[in-house]
Design a protein around this motif. Structure first.
Motif, PDB file in Angstrom:
ATOM      1  N   GLN A 160       0.836  -1.198   0.000  1.00 46.71           N
ATOM      2  CA  GLN A 160       0.000   0.000   0.000  1.00 46.71           C
ATOM      3  C   GLN A 160       0.872   1.250   0.000  1.00 46.71           C
ATOM      4  OE1 GLN A 160      -2.728  -0.248   3.294  1.00 46.71           O
ATOM      5  NE2 GLN A 160      -3.628  -2.184   2.595  1.00 46.71           N
ATOM      6  N   LYS A 161       0.390   2.274  -0.648  1.00 48.73           N
ATOM      7  CA  LYS A 161       1.156   3.520  -0.783  1.00 48.73           C
ATOM      8  C   LYS A 161       1.457   4.141   0.579  1.00 48.73           C
ATOM      9  CE  LYS A 161      -0.827   4.534  -5.317  1.00 48.73           C
ATOM     10  NZ  LYS A 161      -1.598   5.492  -6.147  1.00 48.73           N
ATOM     11  N   LYS A 162       0.494   4.064   1.487  1.00 50.05           N
ATOM     12  CA  LYS A 162       0.678   4.654   2.808  1.00 50.05           C
ATOM     13  C   LYS A 162       1.836   4.006   3.547  1.00 50.05           C
ATOM     14  CE  LYS A 162      -1.792   5.415   7.157  1.00 50.05           C
ATOM     15  NZ  LYS A 162      -3.079   5.202   7.888  1.00 50.05           N
ATOM     16  N   ASP A 163       1.945   2.675   3.466  1.00 50.96           N
ATOM     17  CA  ASP A 163       3.026   1.964   4.162  1.00 50.96           C
ATOM     18  C   ASP A 163       4.383   2.268   3.546  1.00 50.96           C
ATOM     19  OD1 ASP A 163       1.111   0.748   5.802  1.00 50.96           O
ATOM     20  OD2 ASP A 163       0.788  -0.847   4.349  1.00 50.96           O
ATOM     21  N   LEU A 164       4.437   2.316   2.209  1.00 50.08           N
ATOM     22  CA  LEU A 164       5.704   2.627   1.547  1.00 50.08           C
ATOM     23  C   LEU A 164       6.162   4.039   1.900  1.00 50.08           C
ATOM     24  CD1 LEU A 164       7.918   1.725  -0.396  1.00 50.08           C
ATOM     25  CD2 LEU A 164       6.521   2.598  -2.279  1.00 50.08           C
ATOM     26  N   ASN A 165       5.256   5.006   1.894  1.00 48.05           N
ATOM     27  CA  ASN A 165       5.625   6.381   2.238  1.00 48.05           C
ATOM     28  C   ASN A 165       6.069   6.477   3.697  1.00 48.05           C
ATOM     29  OD1 ASN A 165       5.102   7.435  -0.305  1.00 48.05           O
ATOM     30  ND2 ASN A 165       2.950   7.835   0.169  1.00 48.05           N
ATOM     31  N   MET A 166       5.453   5.681   4.574  1.00 48.62           N
ATOM     32  CA  MET A 166       5.834   5.718   5.982  1.00 48.62           C
ATOM     33  C   MET A 166       7.281   5.285   6.165  1.00 48.62           C
ATOM     34  SD  MET A 166       4.218   3.612   9.204  1.00 48.62           S
ATOM     35  CE  MET A 166       4.753   2.043   8.516  1.00 48.62           C
ATOM     36  N   PHE A 167       7.668   4.184   5.531  1.00 48.19           N
ATOM     37  CA  PHE A 167       9.043   3.698   5.696  1.00 48.19           C
ATOM     38  C   PHE A 167      10.032   4.564   4.925  1.00 48.19           C
ATOM     39  CE2 PHE A 167       6.862  -0.117   7.161  1.00 48.19           C
ATOM     40  CZ  PHE A 167       7.674  -0.502   8.216  1.00 48.19           C
ATOM     41  N   LEU A 168       9.594   5.199   3.854  1.00 47.38           N
ATOM     42  CA  LEU A 168      10.476   6.148   3.166  1.00 47.38           C
ATOM     43  C   LEU A 168      10.775   7.348   4.053  1.00 47.38           C
ATOM     44  CD1 LEU A 168       9.107   6.178  -0.505  1.00 47.38           C
ATOM     45  CD2 LEU A 168      11.354   5.389   0.261  1.00 47.38           C
ATOM     46  N   SER A 169       9.774   7.821   4.769  1.00 52.94           N
ATOM     47  CA  SER A 169       9.993   8.960   5.662  1.00 52.94           C
ATOM     48  C   SER A 169      10.823   8.560   6.880  1.00 52.94           C
ATOM     49  CB  SER A 169       8.650   9.534   6.099  1.00 52.94           C
ATOM     50  OG  SER A 169       7.903   8.558   6.833  1.00 52.94           O
ATOM     51  N   ILE A 170      10.615   7.355   7.400  1.00 58.95           N
ATOM     52  CA  ILE A 170      11.388   6.915   8.559  1.00 58.95           C
ATOM     53  C   ILE A 170      12.861   6.744   8.196  1.00 58.95           C
ATOM     54  CG2 ILE A 170      11.727   4.999  10.173  1.00 58.95           C
ATOM     55  CD1 ILE A 170       8.724   4.579  10.166  1.00 58.95           C
ATOM     56  N   SER A 171      13.109   6.147   7.028  1.00 57.95           N
ATOM     57  CA  SER A 171      14.498   5.911   6.616  1.00 57.95           C
ATOM     58  C   SER A 171      15.190   7.160   6.099  1.00 57.95           C
ATOM     59  CB  SER A 171      14.526   4.840   5.523  1.00 57.95           C
ATOM     60  OG  SER A 171      13.839   5.286   4.363  1.00 57.95           O
ATOM     61  N   LYS A 172      14.419   8.254   5.936  1.00 60.07           N
ATOM     62  CA  LYS A 172      14.968   9.505   5.401  1.00 60.07           C
ATOM     63  C   LYS A 172      15.655   9.282   4.063  1.00 60.07           C
ATOM     64  CE  LYS A 172      15.613  11.573   9.975  1.00 60.07           C
ATOM     65  NZ  LYS A 172      16.568  12.194  10.927  1.00 60.07           N
ATOM     66  N   SER A 173      14.986   8.503   3.224  1.00 60.06           N
ATOM     67  CA  SER A 173      15.525   8.190   1.904  1.00 60.06           C
ATOM     68  C   SER A 173      15.439   9.413   0.994  1.00 60.06           C
ATOM     69  CB  SER A 173      14.749   7.024   1.296  1.00 60.06           C
ATOM     70  OG  SER A 173      15.163   6.766  -0.028  1.00 60.06           O
ATOM     71  N   PRO A 174      16.430   9.608   0.131  1.00 59.32           N
ATOM     72  CA  PRO A 174      16.364  10.732  -0.820  1.00 59.32           C
ATOM     73  C   PRO A 174      15.298  10.545  -1.888  1.00 59.32           C
ATOM     74  CG  PRO A 174      18.283   9.353  -1.262  1.00 59.32           C
ATOM     75  CD  PRO A 174      17.704   8.868   0.032  1.00 59.32           C
ATOM     76  N   VAL A 175      14.771   9.337  -2.001  1.00 58.83           N
ATOM     77  CA  VAL A 175      13.720   9.076  -2.997  1.00 58.83           C
ATOM     78  C   VAL A 175      12.444   9.794  -2.563  1.00 58.83           C
ATOM     79  CG1 VAL A 175      12.353   7.297  -4.147  1.00 58.83           C
ATOM     80  CG2 VAL A 175      14.747   6.850  -3.541  1.00 58.83           C
ATOM     81  N   LEU A 190      14.515   0.978  -5.116  1.00 62.33           N
ATOM     82  CA  LEU A 190      14.664   1.027  -3.662  1.00 62.33           C
ATOM     83  C   LEU A 190      15.284  -0.257  -3.141  1.00 62.33           C
ATOM     84  CD1 LEU A 190      11.263   2.610  -2.558  1.00 62.33           C
ATOM     85  CD2 LEU A 190      13.519   3.675  -2.436  1.00 62.33           C
ATOM     86  N   GLY A 191      15.934  -0.163  -1.989  1.00 67.65           N
ATOM     87  CA  GLY A 191      16.546  -1.333  -1.379  1.00 67.65           C
ATOM     88  C   GLY A 191      15.517  -2.209  -0.683  1.00 67.65           C
ATOM     89  N   LEU A 192      15.913  -3.444  -0.426  1.00 68.86           N
ATOM     90  CA  LEU A 192      15.025  -4.372   0.256  1.00 68.86           C
ATOM     91  C   LEU A 192      14.747  -3.953   1.695  1.00 68.86           C
ATOM     92  CD1 LEU A 192      16.437  -7.811  -0.978  1.00 68.86           C
ATOM     93  CD2 LEU A 192      14.339  -6.681  -1.711  1.00 68.86           C
ATOM     94  N   GLU A 193      15.646  -3.149   2.283  1.00 65.49           N
ATOM     95  CA  GLU A 193      15.439  -2.711   3.661  1.00 65.49           C
ATOM     96  C   GLU A 193      14.226  -1.790   3.794  1.00 65.49           C
ATOM     97  OE1 GLU A 193      18.100   0.264   1.658  1.00 65.49           O
ATOM     98  OE2 GLU A 193      18.002  -1.934   1.828  1.00 65.49           O
ATOM     99  N   VAL A 194      13.754  -1.214   2.672  1.00 66.71           N
ATOM    100  CA  VAL A 194      12.552  -0.385   2.682  1.00 66.71           C
ATOM    101  C   VAL A 194      11.349  -1.158   2.140  1.00 66.71           C
ATOM    102  CG1 VAL A 194      11.501   1.732   1.774  1.00 66.71           C
ATOM    103  CG2 VAL A 194      13.898   1.732   2.471  1.00 66.71           C
ATOM    104  N   ILE A 195      11.563  -1.922   1.084  1.00 74.18           N
ATOM    105  CA  ILE A 195      10.448  -2.612   0.426  1.00 74.18           C
ATOM    106  C   ILE A 195       9.895  -3.733   1.292  1.00 74.18           C
ATOM    107  CG2 ILE A 195       9.802  -3.983  -1.580  1.00 74.18           C
ATOM    108  CD1 ILE A 195      11.794  -2.441  -3.220  1.00 74.18           C
ATOM    109  N   ILE A 200       5.489  -6.321   4.255  1.00 76.41           N
ATOM    110  CA  ILE A 200       4.985  -7.117   5.372  1.00 76.41           C
ATOM    111  C   ILE A 200       3.876  -6.374   6.117  1.00 76.41           C
ATOM    112  CG2 ILE A 200       5.615  -8.019   7.641  1.00 76.41           C
ATOM    113  CD1 ILE A 200       6.329  -9.835   5.360  1.00 76.41           C
ATOM    114  N   THR A 201       4.038  -5.058   6.294  1.00 78.28           N
ATOM    115  CA  THR A 201       2.994  -4.274   6.954  1.00 78.28           C
ATOM    116  C   THR A 201       1.685  -4.330   6.181  1.00 78.28           C
ATOM    117  OG1 THR A 201       4.703  -2.784   7.801  1.00 78.28           O
ATOM    118  CG2 THR A 201       2.439  -2.013   7.902  1.00 78.28           C
ATOM    119  N   SER A 202       1.768  -4.194   4.865  1.00 82.07           N
ATOM    120  CA  SER A 202       0.560  -4.278   4.045  1.00 82.07           C
ATOM    121  C   SER A 202      -0.040  -5.676   4.089  1.00 82.07           C
ATOM    122  CB  SER A 202       0.891  -3.891   2.600  1.00 82.07           C
ATOM    123  OG  SER A 202       1.394  -2.577   2.516  1.00 82.07           O
ATOM    124  N   GLU A 203       0.803  -6.689   4.094  1.00 82.07           N
ATOM    125  CA  GLU A 203       0.296  -8.068   4.148  1.00 82.07           C
ATOM    126  C   GLU A 203      -0.426  -8.339   5.459  1.00 82.07           C
ATOM    127  OE1 GLU A 203       0.775 -10.901   1.575  1.00 82.07           O
ATOM    128  OE2 GLU A 203       0.388  -8.884   0.842  1.00 82.07           O
TER     129      GLU A 203
END
Length: 269
Positions: A160-175, A190-195, A200-203
Motif C-alpha cells: 500500500q502507498k501509505k506503508d511505503l511512504n511511511m518507511f520512506l519517511s522513517i528511513s529519510k531516503s532521498p527518494v 529502492l533497497g530491500l530494507e525499505v520494500i 509485510i505491513t501491508s500483508e
C-alpha cells in the motif's frame, strides 16, 4: 565346579561375540574407505581469489550458507506465505475446531499455495538470472540483481502507498514519496530494507482484514445459538459445542474451502 564351568562358557560366549563384532567393524571400515577413495568428492578451495577450476571458494561457500540460513525468512517475508497462513489460522479459530486442521496441514497448504502464486516470479528469476549465470553469461553480482528485481516488483504490487511512504519517511531516503496517481512499480530501485517491511505491513493489514470478514458469519451463528440456549434455559450447556456442527455444515454447504482458496489466489492477481 558347575559355577566355574558356567562362568567359562559365558566368558567364551562374550569373547566370541566381541570377536565377531570387531571383525564386522574392520570389514565395514575397509569397505567405506574404499568407496570414499573411489567416489569423487566436492573440493573446497579457501583461496577464493584464484581460479580454482570447479572447486568451491570460501566466498561462494559463505554465500551459499547465508542463503540456506535466510531461506525461511525469505519465504515468509518476501512471498505470499504470510497472508495465506494468517488467514488459514483465522479460519480455524473462527470455526472453533481447536487443532483441526492441524498446523502441519495449514503450513503445507500455505506452502503449496505460495508456490502456485509465486510461480510466475520463480519462472522469471530462473529465465533472467539463474540460467544465464549457470551458462556463464553473467556474473554472480548481475545474477543477484536480476533475481531480486522480480521479487521487488511482486512486493511493490502488493504494498500500500501509505506503508511505503511511511518507511520512506522513517528511513529519510532521498527518494521522493509516492504521490497520488503515481505507479508504485517505479520504485524498484529502492533497497530491500525499505520494500520488505512495507510489504509485510501491508500483508498483515490485508490478512487481518480478511480474518475479520471470515469471523462475521461464524460469529452470527454463535450469537444465534447462544440466544436460543438462553431462551430455552439451558445455561449450563456450552454454546460453542452446539454451534460447532452448524458452522461446519454451513462452511461445507457454501464450498468454503474453494471460495477461500480462490479468494486468496485472486487477492494477489
Amino acid at each position: 565346579m558347575n559355577s566355574k564351568k558356567a562362568y567359562r562358557a559365558e566368558l567364551k560366549k562374550h569373547l566370541l561375540f566381541f570377536a565377531i563384532s570387531l571383525l564386522m567393524v574392520v570389514v565395514l571400515s575397509a569397505f567405506l574407505c574404499t568407496v570414499t577413495y573411489a567416489a569423487p568428492g566436492i573440493s573446497i578451495d579457501l583461496n577464493a581469489g584464484e581460479d580454482s577450476g570447479g572447486t568451491l571458494g570460501a566466498i561462494e561457500l559463505l554465500f551459499l550458507m547465508a542463503i540456506l540460513a535466510l531461506a525461511p525468512s525469505i519465504l515468509i517475508m518476501m512471498t505470499s506465505f504470510t497472508r495465506i497462513v494468517i488467514v488459514l489460522s483465522f479460519l480455524r479459530n473462527a470455526l472453533g475446531t481447536q487443532q483441526s486442521p492441524p498446523n502441519q496441514v495449514l503450513v503445507g497448504l500455505a506452502l503449496f499455495l505460495t508456490l502456485f502464486i509465486m510461480n510466475p516470479v520463480i519462472t522469471e528469476i530462473n529465465k533472467t538470472a539463474y540460467i544465464p549465470y549457470k551458462e556463464g553469461v553473467i556474473t554472480q553480482e548481475v545474477a543477484a540483481q536480476r533475481a531480486v528485481k522480480p521479487l521487488k516488483v511482486f512486493m511493490l504490487k502488493q504494498t500500500q502507498k501509505k506503508d511505503l511512504n511511511m518507511f520512506l519517511s522513517i528511513s529519510k531516503s532521498p527518494v521522493p514519496q509516492l504521490k497520488e496517481g503515481q505507479s508504485i512499480e517505479a520504485f524498484t530501485d529502492l533497497g530491500l530494507e525499505v520494500i520488505v517491511p512495507s510489504f509485510i505491513t501491508s500483508e498483515l493489514k490485508r490478512a487481518f482484514t480478511m480474518g475479520f470478514l471470515l469471523f462475521i458469519p461464524f460469529l452470527i451463528i454463535d450469537m444465534v445459538v447462544a440466544s436460543t440456549l438462553m431462551s430455552m434455559g439451558m445455561v449450563m450447556l456450552p454454546p460453542a459445542m452446539i454451534a460447532l456442527p452448524f458452522k461446519i455444515m454451513m462452511f461445507v454447504l457454501v464450498d468454503g474451502w474453494g471460495m477461500l482458496m480462490g479468494t486468496l489466489v485472486q487477492s494477489f492477481r
